[in-house]
Enzyme design. Structure first.
Site, PDB file in Angstrom:
ATOM      1  N   TYR A  21     -21.593 -11.202 -13.276  1.00  0.00           N
ATOM      2  CA  TYR A  21     -20.306 -11.901 -13.300  1.00  0.00           C
ATOM      3  C   TYR A  21     -19.939 -12.335 -14.721  1.00  0.00           C
ATOM      4  O   TYR A  21     -18.780 -12.216 -15.135  1.00  0.00           O
ATOM      5  CB  TYR A  21     -20.337 -13.115 -12.361  1.00  0.00           C
ATOM      6  CG  TYR A  21     -18.970 -13.691 -12.075  1.00  0.00           C
ATOM      7  CD1 TYR A  21     -18.183 -13.201 -11.035  1.00  0.00           C
ATOM      8  CD2 TYR A  21     -18.450 -14.723 -12.867  1.00  0.00           C
ATOM      9  CE1 TYR A  21     -16.920 -13.727 -10.778  1.00  0.00           C
ATOM     10  CE2 TYR A  21     -17.187 -15.255 -12.615  1.00  0.00           C
ATOM     11  CZ  TYR A  21     -16.442 -14.748 -11.569  1.00  0.00           C
ATOM     12  OH  TYR A  21     -15.181 -15.268 -11.326  1.00  0.00           O
ATOM     13  N   LYS A  23     -13.381  -8.023 -13.004  1.00  0.00           N
ATOM     14  CA  LYS A  23     -13.889  -7.157 -14.068  1.00  0.00           C
ATOM     15  C   LYS A  23     -12.830  -6.276 -14.746  1.00  0.00           C
ATOM     16  O   LYS A  23     -13.102  -5.658 -15.783  1.00  0.00           O
ATOM     17  CB  LYS A  23     -14.989  -6.237 -13.505  1.00  0.00           C
ATOM     18  CG  LYS A  23     -16.270  -6.961 -13.209  1.00  0.00           C
ATOM     19  CD  LYS A  23     -17.038  -7.269 -14.486  1.00  0.00           C
ATOM     20  CE  LYS A  23     -18.064  -8.342 -14.307  1.00  0.00           C
ATOM     21  NZ  LYS A  23     -17.694  -9.653 -14.845  1.00  0.00           N
ATOM     22  N   TYR A  25     -14.642 -18.372  -3.942  1.00  0.00           N
ATOM     23  CA  TYR A  25     -14.535 -17.095  -3.228  1.00  0.00           C
ATOM     24  C   TYR A  25     -14.966 -17.371  -1.795  1.00  0.00           C
ATOM     25  O   TYR A  25     -16.074 -17.874  -1.580  1.00  0.00           O
ATOM     26  CB  TYR A  25     -15.466 -16.043  -3.830  1.00  0.00           C
ATOM     27  CG  TYR A  25     -15.089 -15.566  -5.224  1.00  0.00           C
ATOM     28  CD1 TYR A  25     -15.427 -16.301  -6.358  1.00  0.00           C
ATOM     29  CD2 TYR A  25     -14.404 -14.361  -5.405  1.00  0.00           C
ATOM     30  CE1 TYR A  25     -15.093 -15.856  -7.636  1.00  0.00           C
ATOM     31  CE2 TYR A  25     -14.067 -13.904  -6.675  1.00  0.00           C
ATOM     32  CZ  TYR A  25     -14.411 -14.651  -7.784  1.00  0.00           C
ATOM     33  OH  TYR A  25     -14.079 -14.206  -9.042  1.00  0.00           O
ATOM     34  N   HIS A  30     -15.952 -22.162 -17.703  1.00  0.00           N
ATOM     35  CA  HIS A  30     -16.517 -22.406 -16.372  1.00  0.00           C
ATOM     36  C   HIS A  30     -17.986 -22.019 -16.361  1.00  0.00           C
ATOM     37  O   HIS A  30     -18.347 -20.917 -16.757  1.00  0.00           O
ATOM     38  CB  HIS A  30     -15.758 -21.611 -15.308  1.00  0.00           C
ATOM     39  CG  HIS A  30     -14.440 -22.222 -14.942  1.00  0.00           C
ATOM     40  ND1 HIS A  30     -13.913 -22.159 -13.674  1.00  0.00           N
ATOM     41  CD2 HIS A  30     -13.550 -22.927 -15.682  1.00  0.00           C
ATOM     42  CE1 HIS A  30     -12.742 -22.800 -13.651  1.00  0.00           C
ATOM     43  NE2 HIS A  30     -12.497 -23.266 -14.857  1.00  0.00           N
ATOM     44  N   PRO A  56     -10.504  -6.297  -7.536  1.00  0.00           N
ATOM     45  CA  PRO A  56     -10.500  -7.503  -8.364  1.00  0.00           C
ATOM     46  C   PRO A  56     -11.574  -8.532  -8.022  1.00  0.00           C
ATOM     47  O   PRO A  56     -11.706  -9.537  -8.722  1.00  0.00           O
ATOM     48  CB  PRO A  56      -9.102  -8.097  -8.124  1.00  0.00           C
ATOM     49  CG  PRO A  56      -8.693  -7.568  -6.797  1.00  0.00           C
ATOM     50  CD  PRO A  56      -9.321  -6.217  -6.654  1.00  0.00           C
TER      51      PRO A  56
HETATM   52  C1  PHB Z   1      -7.272 -14.598 -10.766  1.00  0.00           C
HETATM   53  O1  PHB Z   1      -7.310 -15.724 -11.234  1.00  0.00           O
HETATM   54  O2  PHB Z   1      -6.194 -13.988 -10.620  1.00  0.00           O
HETATM   55  C2  PHB Z   1      -8.542 -13.959 -10.333  1.00  0.00           C
HETATM   56  C3  PHB Z   1      -9.741 -14.626 -10.552  1.00  0.00           C
HETATM   57  C4  PHB Z   1     -10.923 -14.050 -10.151  1.00  0.00           C
HETATM   58  C5  PHB Z   1     -10.916 -12.818  -9.530  1.00  0.00           C
HETATM   59  C6  PHB Z   1      -9.722 -12.142  -9.333  1.00  0.00           C
HETATM   60  C7  PHB Z   1      -8.523 -12.725  -9.720  1.00  0.00           C
HETATM   61  O3  PHB Z   1     -12.085 -12.273  -9.118  1.00  0.00           O
END
Ligand code: PHB
Ligand code: APR
Length: 393
Positions: free
Chosen positions: A388, A300, A204, A75, A296
């Protein structure tokens, strides 16, 4: 009683412990892994799925990268939804080409187990009452109960990779250890579903009703989350209620394209920032969730475990192959320097995107200004992107 003799005893057969034992084995350094739960249990846990390049490189170096390279997806960016629109963070563009790999932690763990099996690595499951002994002596050892008997492993070093609730951190005297903790007043309700992802990249979302995240595992497996009060219980959320709430928090055109389906897994996770210092006590080294937890939001958790393992892997190599202990001696300091930066980033991204239940209008305006600044400044986007994709080891 079975007695083992090895160079490194690794407590915990999660991704941290397995990755270290696999890397060490390939350099001729012997270890055994002690895991409390069954393999089925470990592989049944659904965790995050965004890998930094550092972890991707370690998986390849461990000889475990083939399926990840085949099935994982690179990505180059992700979206932030706010005020009804979608803004993109161009990770590759802002960092001179860095990307992340979307590949589930469960699959990482599965590949590591397969590699350990193939190399005849010793991973003992169902160990109980693990105890660490002689941490400040030259000959430490570990004892445990299994199949009705006591067992023992003598070693040079012990690695505590047994997660947040493990025994290793608790074996460090309280007057030596400092724990820093912040618990957030909300949780994430997560749903895994056999549906195509709503977008090519992760979304997000910040919304007055609370945060939401659209993530993915593959072309036909999606992972979604919504912010919920800590008092909620997963079993009280029907699939329909979950999808309806998720849609409310997404821009209209995104919500319109969302394919819903029955949940395969549904659970609530609390959000916590936690760091234990130091990460070394005598011959014990803490790694991964045993030493630190991040919320989360920045993806990280697993990646921080990977950087710990990188430092330990090189420290053990220098110690055993070159007689140089400098890497092990500076482990705690080096690992913690990176840990705190990821803690900061995860905390910042959590605050940027969540609705604080106890927040007032001033908090909301500050959060709005933070987002406006982000999308008006290439420097701010570059800062987000460099964190990130992962700071250098
Ligand atoms: C996930 O795919 O479970 C996931 C992806 C990004 C995040 C947290 C969880 O920041
Ligand atoms: N004895 C032996 N094993 C134990 C003990 C114990 N007393 N206590 C816990 N364990 C095992 C757990 O069953 C688990 O399988 O240790 C393992 C720790 O694995 P994880 O919790 O996955 O932690 P880690 O390997 O550090 O993985 C990195 O970062 O943010 C997270 O989601 C991410 O789980 C990932 C983690």
């Amino acid at each position: 009683m079975t007695s083992y003799k090895t160079q490194v005893v690794i407590i915990g057969g999660g991704p941290s412990g397995l990755l270290l034992s696999q890397l060490l084995h390939r350099k001729g350094i012997d270890s055994i892994v002690l895991e409390k739960r069954s393999r089925e249990h470990v592989l049944g846990r659904i965790r995050a799925g965004v890998l930094e390049q550092g972890l991707v490189a370690l998986m390849r170096e461990a000889g475990c990268g083939a399926r990840m390279d085949r099935e994982g997806e690179t990505h180059e960016g992700f979206y932030i939804a706010h005020q009804g629109r979608l803004d993109r963070i161009n990770l590759a563009g802002a960092t001179g080409g860095a990307t992340v790999m979307v590949y589930g932690q469960t699959e990482v763990t599965r590949d590591l187990y397969a590699a350990r099996d193939e190399m005849g690595g010793v991973v003992l499951h169902g160990v109980e009452d693990v105890e660490l002994h002689g941490l400040r002596d030259t000959r430490p050892y570990v004892t445990w109960q299994q199949d009705g008997g006591t067992h023992r492993a003598d070693c040079d070093f012990i690695v505590g990779a047994d997660g947040f609730h493990g025994v290793s951190r608790k074996s460090i005297p309280a007057d030596v250890l400092t724990e820093y903790e912040k618990v957030y007043p909300f949780g994430w309700l997560g749903v895994l579903s056999q549906t195509p992802p709503v977008a090519e990249e992760l979304i997000y979302a910040r919304h007055p009703r609370g945060f939401a995240l659209c993530s993915q595992r593959s072309k036909c497996l999606s992972r979604y989350y919504i912010q919920v009060p800590l008092s909620d219980r997963a079993e009280d959320w029907s699939d329909d209620a979950f999808w309806a709430e998720l849609k409310r928090r997404l821009p209209q055109d995104v919500a319109a394209g969302l394919q819903t389906g029955p949940s395969i897994e549904k659970s609530i996770a609390p959000l916590r920032s936690f760091v234990a210092e130091p990460m070394r006590y005598g011959n014990l080294f803490l790694a991964g969730d045993a030493a630190h937890i991040v919320p989360p939001t920045g993806a990280k958790g697993l990646n921080l475990a990977a950087s710990d393992i990188y430092y330990l892997y090189h420290g053990f190599q220098d110690h055993y192959l070159n007689g140089d202990s400098a890497g092990l001696d500076s482990y705690s300091q080096k690992a913690l320097a990176r840990v705190w930066k990821a803690e900061r980033f995860s905390w910042w991204m959590t605050n940027l995107l969540h609705r604080a239940p106890d927040g007032n209008d001033t908090d909301l305006r500050l959060q709005q200004a933070d987002l406006d600044y982000l999308f008006s400044s290439a420097a701010a986007q570059a800062s987000l992107a460099e964190n990130y994709v992962g700071l250098p080891y």
